[in-house]
Motif scaffolding. Structure first.
Motif, PDB file in Angstrom:
ATOM      1  N   ALA A 397       4.178 -33.669  -2.856  1.00 59.19           N
ATOM      2  CA  ALA A 397       5.124 -32.561  -3.010  1.00 59.19           C
ATOM      3  C   ALA A 397       4.422 -31.212  -2.845  1.00 59.19           C
ATOM      4  O   ALA A 397       5.001 -30.251  -2.319  1.00 59.19           O
ATOM      5  N   ARG A 398       3.158 -31.135  -3.246  1.00 56.68           N
ATOM      6  CA  ARG A 398       2.400 -29.890  -3.095  1.00 56.68           C
ATOM      7  C   ARG A 398       2.210 -29.547  -1.627  1.00 56.68           C
ATOM      8  O   ARG A 398       2.365 -28.398  -1.213  1.00 56.68           O
ATOM      9  N   GLN A 400       4.109 -30.566   0.854  1.00 58.36           N
ATOM     10  CA  GLN A 400       5.414 -30.227   1.425  1.00 58.36           C
ATOM     11  C   GLN A 400       5.785 -28.777   1.114  1.00 58.36           C
ATOM     12  O   GLN A 400       6.263 -28.048   1.987  1.00 58.36           O
ATOM     13  N   GLN A 401       5.546 -28.371  -0.117  1.00 55.81           N
ATOM     14  CA  GLN A 401       5.870 -27.004  -0.514  1.00 55.81           C
ATOM     15  C   GLN A 401       5.028 -25.987   0.269  1.00 55.81           C
ATOM     16  O   GLN A 401       5.557 -24.971   0.744  1.00 55.81           O
ATOM     17  N   ALA A 402       3.732 -26.271   0.414  1.00 52.43           N
ATOM     18  CA  ALA A 402       2.849 -25.342   1.130  1.00 52.43           C
ATOM     19  C   ALA A 402       3.245 -25.232   2.600  1.00 52.43           C
ATOM     20  O   ALA A 402       3.283 -24.128   3.173  1.00 52.43           O
ATOM     21  N   SER A 404       6.210 -25.946   3.933  1.00 61.07           N
ATOM     22  CA  SER A 404       7.520 -25.293   4.008  1.00 61.07           C
ATOM     23  C   SER A 404       7.382 -23.783   3.896  1.00 61.07           C
ATOM     24  O   SER A 404       8.035 -23.028   4.628  1.00 61.07           O
ATOM     25  N   GLN A 405       6.526 -23.334   2.979  1.00 57.82           N
ATOM     26  CA  GLN A 405       6.286 -21.905   2.827  1.00 57.82           C
ATOM     27  C   GLN A 405       5.654 -21.329   4.086  1.00 57.82           C
ATOM     28  O   GLN A 405       6.003 -20.225   4.530  1.00 57.82           O
ATOM     29  N   SER A 436      -0.914 -20.516   3.832  1.00 56.08           N
ATOM     30  CA  SER A 436      -0.130 -21.610   3.260  1.00 56.08           C
ATOM     31  C   SER A 436      -0.656 -22.963   3.719  1.00 56.08           C
ATOM     32  O   SER A 436      -0.771 -23.898   2.925  1.00 56.08           O
TER      33      SER A 436
END
Length: 461
Positions: A397-398, A400-402, A404-405, A436
């Motif tokens: 999830a980390r 994916q978040q990075a 996506s950002q 990111s």
């Protein structure tokens, strides 16, 4: 962030076993080993050849008490897991010898390793990047062969290479912008703007391709929570038993036999499933069964995938159709069981409600239709694309978040280019996108995030 001490920990699971391993990493590793190890003739060994296993005993240096019969190996930096001097002591696997040897190692000057500290040192010393380090725990916790292959690919750097490839595109664009800004007295020609826009769109496509793998990656890493729901006696427990290839759940003709949620871990063609067999949904006066029915409704809401089962030999009632209305907006499969009997369901009405949801006809009594169900589960997990060991997957999830950002920042840069805004604005967006991505590999990650990541590791790794 980095402790200079030599560290030590037990690296094998707690409990009884044939072999247990104590790992020591740091400058004093060999010195500590020499102080507590003797060969078969109870002689101190001074000339340690790297990577050669040596048979002997662990003795307390003051009392000369023998702790255990062991094999020991010394590995010289930088060609080790941590890129530091490393020692492993292989003793008998009981907790008493392991703890006694570890206590002795700590007495000789080692510090107790923190969670994940061996792998953290491998990252800080440049042996692994951060995504590779995180893959270590994925390898340890892999639930299926496919999960293992995905984790191994990340450990070998497949994801890192993909991320670094996008970073190279952005880096090239930033260099181009720097040159243009340095010669700002000249007008920025249309060719330069189009070149930057073309590169940005290429990077965006790479971002999007990576992010498309996140749904499958999450399933392969964490498993797909799958709730089997439906009325009593439609065959929910029989389906669980069939998928498990064993009689895990009690099956009878008596309504309400399953009163609580039965949970099982299941491997379907390499896809880890957490199957939840629920109590049949019906009105009941039985207090225990009522609780089970209520929990079934809760599982229905919490599941990543809902398998809604129907008895083909009985007409559906209002509650069945209400459930069909709900699942049309969920990730769901509709299983029509007992197709060996005369059908009483309105198949066309069911199709009109659930739309493009898969309807799978099976007969658990005749053992027909399970392969079609497994095909559907496989297609759902891989989004119809299948699995390749060479394909990078986002399983974290980390990450994916990075990513996506990073994509959001890049899209802002594309808008700025399309609107012919000054390149200074574009440069800010591109630098944000690059940073990111750096959070995935660890190039730009903060100390707090590092600490949080390695807190989730086991102590011996």
């Amino acid at each position: 962030m980095y402790r200079e001490e030599t560290i030590a920990a037990i690296s094998t699971p707690l409990g009884e076993g044939g072999i247990g391993i104590i790992k020591i990493s740091g400058d004093k590793s060999l010195e500590i080993l020499k102080s507590i190890f003797v060969t078969k003739g109870h002689k101190r060994k001074e000339d340690w050849e790297p990577r050669k296993m040596v048979y002997g005993y662990i003795l307390h240096p003051q009392t000369q008490e023998m702790i255990d019969e062991v094999l020991a190996v010394y590995m010289k930096a930088p060609n080790t897991y941590t890129k530091e001097d490393l020692v492993e002591i292989h003793c008998h696997g009981g907790m008493v010898p392991l703890r006694k040897i570890l206590a002795l190692v700590l007495e000789q000057g080692a510090a107790m390793a923190e969670k994940g500290e061996f792998t953290k040192r491998a990252f800080l010393n440049g042996r692994l990047d951060l995504s590779q380090a995180e893959a270590v725990m994925d390898l340890i916790s892999a639930k299926t062969d496919v999960s293992h292959d995905v984790a191994l690919g990340q450990f070998e750097g497949i994801l890192s290479q993909e991320v670094q490839g996008i970073q190279e595109i952005i880096k090239d664009m930033l260099a181009h912008i720097e040159v243009s800004i340095d010669f700002s007295e000249e007008d920025i020609d249309e060719v330069t703007m189009e070149h930057l826009l073309e590169k940005s769109i290429k990077a965006k496509e790479s971002f999007e391709t990576l992010l498309q793998s996140a749904k499958t990656g999450k399933i392969l890493r964490e498993g797909l929570v799958t709730g089997i729901v439906g009325k009593t006696n439609v065959g929910k427990s029989s389906l669980l038993n069939a998928l498990l290839r064993e009689n895990r759940a009690i099956v009878t003709d008596i309504p309400g036999t399953t009163r609580d949620v039965i949970e099982e871990q299941l491997n379907v063609r390499g896809i880890p499933l957490k199957i939840l067999d629920t109590a049949g949904i019906r009105d009941t006066e039985d207090a225990v069964e009522k609780i089970g029915v209520q929990r079934s409704r809760e599982i229905f809401q919490q599941s990543d995938l809902v398998i809604f089962m129907i008895d083909a030999s009985k007409k559906l009632d209002r509650e069945d159709y209400d459930f069909l209305e709900i699942i049309k907006d969920r990730r769901a499969l509709v299983i029509i069981n007992k197709t060996d009997l005369e059908e009483a369901i309105d198949l066309e009405r069911i199709k009109s409600i659930v739309g493009d949801k898969k309807l799978i006809r099976i007969s658990l009594l005749k053992n027909k239709g399970l392969e079609a169900l497994e095909d559907a589960l496989e297609e759902m997990a891989y989004e119809g694309d299948g699995f390749s060991k060479e394909q990078p997957f986002i399983t974290n999830a980390r990450h994916q978040q990075a990513i996506s950002q990073g994509l959001m920042s890049l899209e802002e840069g594309i808008k700025a280019l399309e609107n012919r805004m000054p390149l200074d604005f574009v440069e800010v967006d591109l630098k944000n996108a690059w940073e990111s991505l750096g959070e995935v590999t660890g190039d730009t990650v903060s100390e707090d995030i590092l600490d949080h990541i390695f807190e989730n590791f086991c102590i011996g790794k």
